[in-house]
Motif scaffolding. Structure first.
Motif, PDB file in Angstrom:
ATOM      1  N   ALA A  93     -86.595 -53.415  26.114  1.00  0.00           N
ATOM      2  CA  ALA A  93     -85.433 -54.306  26.138  1.00  0.00           C
ATOM      3  C   ALA A  93     -85.841 -55.696  26.610  1.00  0.00           C
ATOM      4  N   ALA A 116     -83.682 -49.594  18.904  1.00  0.00           N
ATOM      5  CA  ALA A 116     -84.539 -49.654  20.089  1.00  0.00           C
ATOM      6  C   ALA A 116     -85.671 -50.646  19.842  1.00  0.00           C
ATOM      7  N   ILE A 157     -90.790 -45.903  23.416  1.00  0.00           N
ATOM      8  CA  ILE A 157     -89.939 -44.786  23.842  1.00  0.00           C
ATOM      9  C   ILE A 157     -90.083 -44.521  25.336  1.00  0.00           C
ATOM     10  N   PRO A 193     -88.258 -47.832  27.956  1.00  0.00           N
ATOM     11  CA  PRO A 193     -87.110 -48.509  27.337  1.00  0.00           C
ATOM     12  C   PRO A 193     -86.781 -49.844  28.019  1.00  0.00           C
TER      13      PRO A 193
END
Lengths: 358, 493
Positions: free
Chosen positions: A319, A250, A312, A315
């Protein structure tokens, strides 16, 4: 063209400098040049060995070598850059550190010793003279340029090179974990990340890649913080596994203390992942744009925890930052071909004046 | 992508397993035999049982939250009313007071909805206000305080009802779990069966492939052996033809009976000139011995020599090589066209005779020699004689016997262009690959070009010559040798 690449050789040592020299030589060969590897034997101990090595390097003439003319000479390390050549460019990894940034620290020469102090003065004088005589001076990173400016008053330009297997890095579906690759050493500050995970209100998971002397210590710390279930130490991992772990992360954490360059930053960018780093991390700060390609936070558990929370909770933004990082890598034109072109232009005096020694 | 981190239940080990499974093909084949066994079978995981409301749902009733334990209720109500997961501080605040009965579900829902976050989301919950009398009274001073202390007693019947509902609901849930486990188990069994089937199929396929490979190997071997025998027949026929021509020539009348004695005298004077030349340019006896020493080991290692066979050195000159062989206990004799040279060798106690090497070889019994060597000989020969030398040596050699011919190396351009031509009797420079070609076509095998000392080690690969720079063409060793063996008799036709 006939190119010489000069650096030092210390038996039994193969680290970042040797990787860099090998990569550069490979790139010159691929670009169609005839390459001559020049290695000056060099030992760190005793301190006087530096004096002898400097004398040797300064006394050899490589303008003719192996039956032909060397058209351009690229020097990488002390004292190899003392070799005289009419078309010489430097690409500095670092200077002789005991005399510079490590001087008067436990890692370098102590202050007040007549022998080493005299040698230090000699080195600084020789450096200033020979760096000044080069057609162009480059360094591997802005941090190294800053030190060169600080200690020798010589202007230089940072010239970035790609990590190994740059083409293999890719982005895949993000999974809920933070990837933290690097050796488990005190200056890499994995303990900071562990404390941040404990302080973070979200259930963060972290995968550490790499070996090092501090593994047991870090595992104990994780147990103490009651987060053992959410962190994994993989130890030594294969290159392929490392690339896959980058691809699915992530985000990537890399918060060392005053790193010169740091391949992790570039590898995260190539994998289109946002990088979390710290305000005193050095090298990574030359690449990460806070809030655009990653997050730069204070080196405290709470600040890092706040960054983790952001990753978190958002997201999609994470990205997007990753993709922006990849784009930035492309925009910065980091690659071996630009390195080869720039060094050659510099050595032959075709460089623009800003990269010339002051 | 967006679900990535909103899924805290995706366990870190599961993530690692899936990434490694993806990598599976790249990972080193640790144990070949185990690669057929699949270590991970995908099993549908059981639902933990939390109520999951769609995030866009804005209308609820109190009954939607019934039948859950305290933890599930808290998770569900956070998700429903605030649209997010419960945080640590919420959990540590509400869980104990709920479990100890200090507050009820309706109160929790109410206070969540009343929070700024809840108001912003604006969820409606039906039947919430009907049971809020206690809550409202609680907020009154004095009476509220008394009520709070009496509450566990007041709410007892209601508590029992809740308990019964929860038991019924857990029964239902347990039945669901059992069903789910059974379904998963049977799907595991099915995939195991499929897997076994596929293993069997793969094993069969592997066996077939193996049989096919064996067939291919067999037919290749027979093709190679046919080829070898054809080539050998060809060489044999050529040899017979040469013998035939020679014998035909010998029956012809002599051309000029008076020439030989005159020519012999002339030859003898040239012979001594050549000895002088050798002394000047080829080097002293000691120097030559030193250069030849590198061939000793490979000579002694060759089976027919090791078995006590004889080495014939053609063009033995002053006998440097013969002396080395004698000192190494190898039986050797030499032959040289130059009578003065042969006499010099004999003077040193070596077995050397004057004569033509090719004619001498042809006169020998087939298979009678262990090796034929020649140093700086082949470059003197015309092409026809060169081929004849290889053929005659082949016939005279025992199986596994070898020829070893050293000659100037034209890969060194100074040799090819200049020093080769010092010797007036040289014919033309012979590039290594040319000699290799001759040896190959005349039936020899195990051919190698010896440029450097390390090439004398037969178990090592040849060093070869791959010039990268102009200078490489000047740095090649000045001499090279070709080493070639007669094949073993058991693979002969």
């Amino acid at each position: 063209m006939r190119i010489g690449v000069a650096t030092v050789y210390t038996p039994g040592i193969f680290g970042g400098a040797e990787f860099l020299a090998a990569g550069l030589e490979h790139a010159f060969r691929r670009a169609g040049h005839t390459l001559h590897s020049i290695r000056i034997p060099f030992h760190f101990e005793p301190p006087g060995a530096a004096h002898e090595a400097m004398r040797q390097a300064a006394s050899v003439d490589f303008s003719r070598y192996d039956g032909g003319q060397i058209d351009a000479l690229i020097c990488l390390k002390f004292p190899a850059y003392l070799i005289e050549h009419p078309n010489k460019a430097l690409w500095l990894l670092h200077q002789h550190r005991p005399a510079y940034d490590l001087y008067d620290t436990p890692y370098g020469w102590a202050k007040g010793h007549a022998e080493t102090d005299a040698l230090r003065a000699e080195i600084i004088a020789a450096d200033t003279q020979s760096l000044g005589s080069a057609k162009a001076v480059f360094t591997i990173a802005e941090r190294v340029s800053q030190r060169l400016q600080h200690h020798n008053g010589i202007a230089s330009k940072a010239l970035y090179h790609p990590p190994a297997d740059a083409d293999a890095f890719h982005c895949a579906e993000a999974m809920p974990y933070i990837f933290a690759p690097s050796r488990l050493e005190i200056l890499k500050r994995q303990d900071l990340l562990l404390r941040a995970v404990a302080a973070c209100p979200r259930p963060v998971q972290v995968i550490f890649g790499g070996t090092g002397g501090r593994r047991a210590l870090l595992e104990d710390l994780a147990a103490e913080l009651a987060i053992t279930g959410r962190v994994r130490f993989l130890g030594e991992i294969s290159r392929a596994e490392m690339i896959a772990l980058y691809a699915h992360a992530a985000a990537v954490f890399f918060g060392p203390l005053d790193e010169d360059y740091g391949y992790v930053t570039l590898e995260a960018m190539l994998s289109a992942k946002p990088l979390i780093t710290c305000t005193d991390s050095g090298g990574p700060l030359e690449f990460v744009l806070d809030g655009e390609t990653g997050l730069i936070c204070a080196p405290t558990p709470d600040a890092v925890a706040e960054a983790l929370t952001q990753i978190i909770d958002q997201p999609a933004k994470a990205a997007a930052m990753g993709q922006a990082g990849r784009q930035r890598y492309a925009d910065m034109q980091i690659g071996w071909q630009p390195v080869v072109d720039t060094l050659l232009d510099g050595a032959l005096g075709r460089t623009n004046p800003s990269a010339r020694a002051a | 992508m967006s679900e990535a981190l909103a899924e805290p239940r995706r366990d870190i080990d599961a993530i690692l397993a899936s990434i490694r499974a993806e990598l599976g093909t790249v990972e080193p084949p640790a144990a070949q035999a185990d690669r057929r066994a699949l270590s991970v079978v995908r099993v549908e995981s059981l639902d933990e049982g939390d109520e999951v409301f769609p995030s866009e749902r804005k209308q609820f009733a109190l009954e939607d939250f019934e039948g859950m334990d305290e933890l599930a209720f808290l998770r569900a109500s956070y998700r429903a009313v605030l649209g997010r997961d419960i945080d640590e501080s919420g959990l540590s605040h509400y869980l104990p007071v709920l479990r100890e009965g200090h507050t009820g579900p309706a109160d929790v829902l109410r206070s969540l909805r009343a929070s700024p976050e809840g108001q912003a989301r604006g969820v409606e919950i039906a039947n919430l206000d009907g049971r809020s009398r206690y809550g409202r009274i609680k907020s009154l001073p004095i009476i509220g305080g008394i009520l709070v202390r009496l509450k566990p007693y007041l709410s007892l019947p209601h508590g029992q009802r809740r308990l019964q509902r929860r038991i019924a609901s857990s029964d239902r849930r347990q039945r669901e779990v059992v069903t789910a486990v059974n379904t998963s188990l049977s799907s595991v069994r099915r995939s195991l069966q499929k897997l076994e089937q596929r293993v069997i199929e793969a094993e069969q396929a592997a066996d077939q492939a193996h049989a096919l490979t064996q067939q291919v190997i067999d037919s290749r071997d027979s093709a190679v052996s046919e080829l070898t025998s054809a080539r050998r027949q060809l060489v044999e026929q050529q040899r017979q033809l040469t013998t035939f021509i020679d014998s035909a020539r010998s029956t012809l009348p002599e051309a000029s009976p008076q020439a030989p004695p005159l020519q012999a005298a002339e030859d003898a004077s040239l012979d001594s000139l050549y000895v002088a030349f050798e002394n000047r340019f080829r080097g002293s006896t000691d120097l030559i011995s030193e250069r030849l020493r590198r061939y000793l080991d490979l000579t002694r290692e060759t089976p027919p020599v090791a078995a006590g066979g004889t080495v014939l050195d053609i063009g033995c000159g002053r006998g440097e090589w013969l002396a080395l062989l004698r000192d190494a206990n190898v039986i050797a004799r030499g032959i040289d066209l130059n009578g003065a040279m042969a006499a010099e060798a004999r003077g040193r106690g070596l077995d050397a005779q004057e004569g033509d090497a090719i004619a001498h070889l042809r006169g020998l019994e087939e298979g009678s020699l262990a090796a034929v060597t020649g140093f700086h000989i082949v470059e003197h020969l015309a092409f026809r004689d060169l081929v004849a030398l290889f053929d005659a040596a082949y016939a005279a050699l025992a199986p596994q016997g070898f020829v070893l011919f050293e000659t100037p190396n034209p890969e060194n351009l100074v040799v090819g262009a200049c020093t080769f031509h010092y010797d007036p009797t040289h014919n033309k420079p012979l590039p290594p690959d040319f000699l290799r070609f001759i040896a190959e076509t005349r039936g020899f095998s195990d051919i190698r070009i010896i440029r450097r000392d390390e090439d004398c080690r037969l178990d090592q690969p040849e060093s070869g010559f791959a010039p990268a720079e102009l200078n490489d063409w000047f740095r090649q060793p000045a001499d090279y040798a070709i080493y070639a063996r007669k094949p073993r008799s058991d693979i002969a036709p």
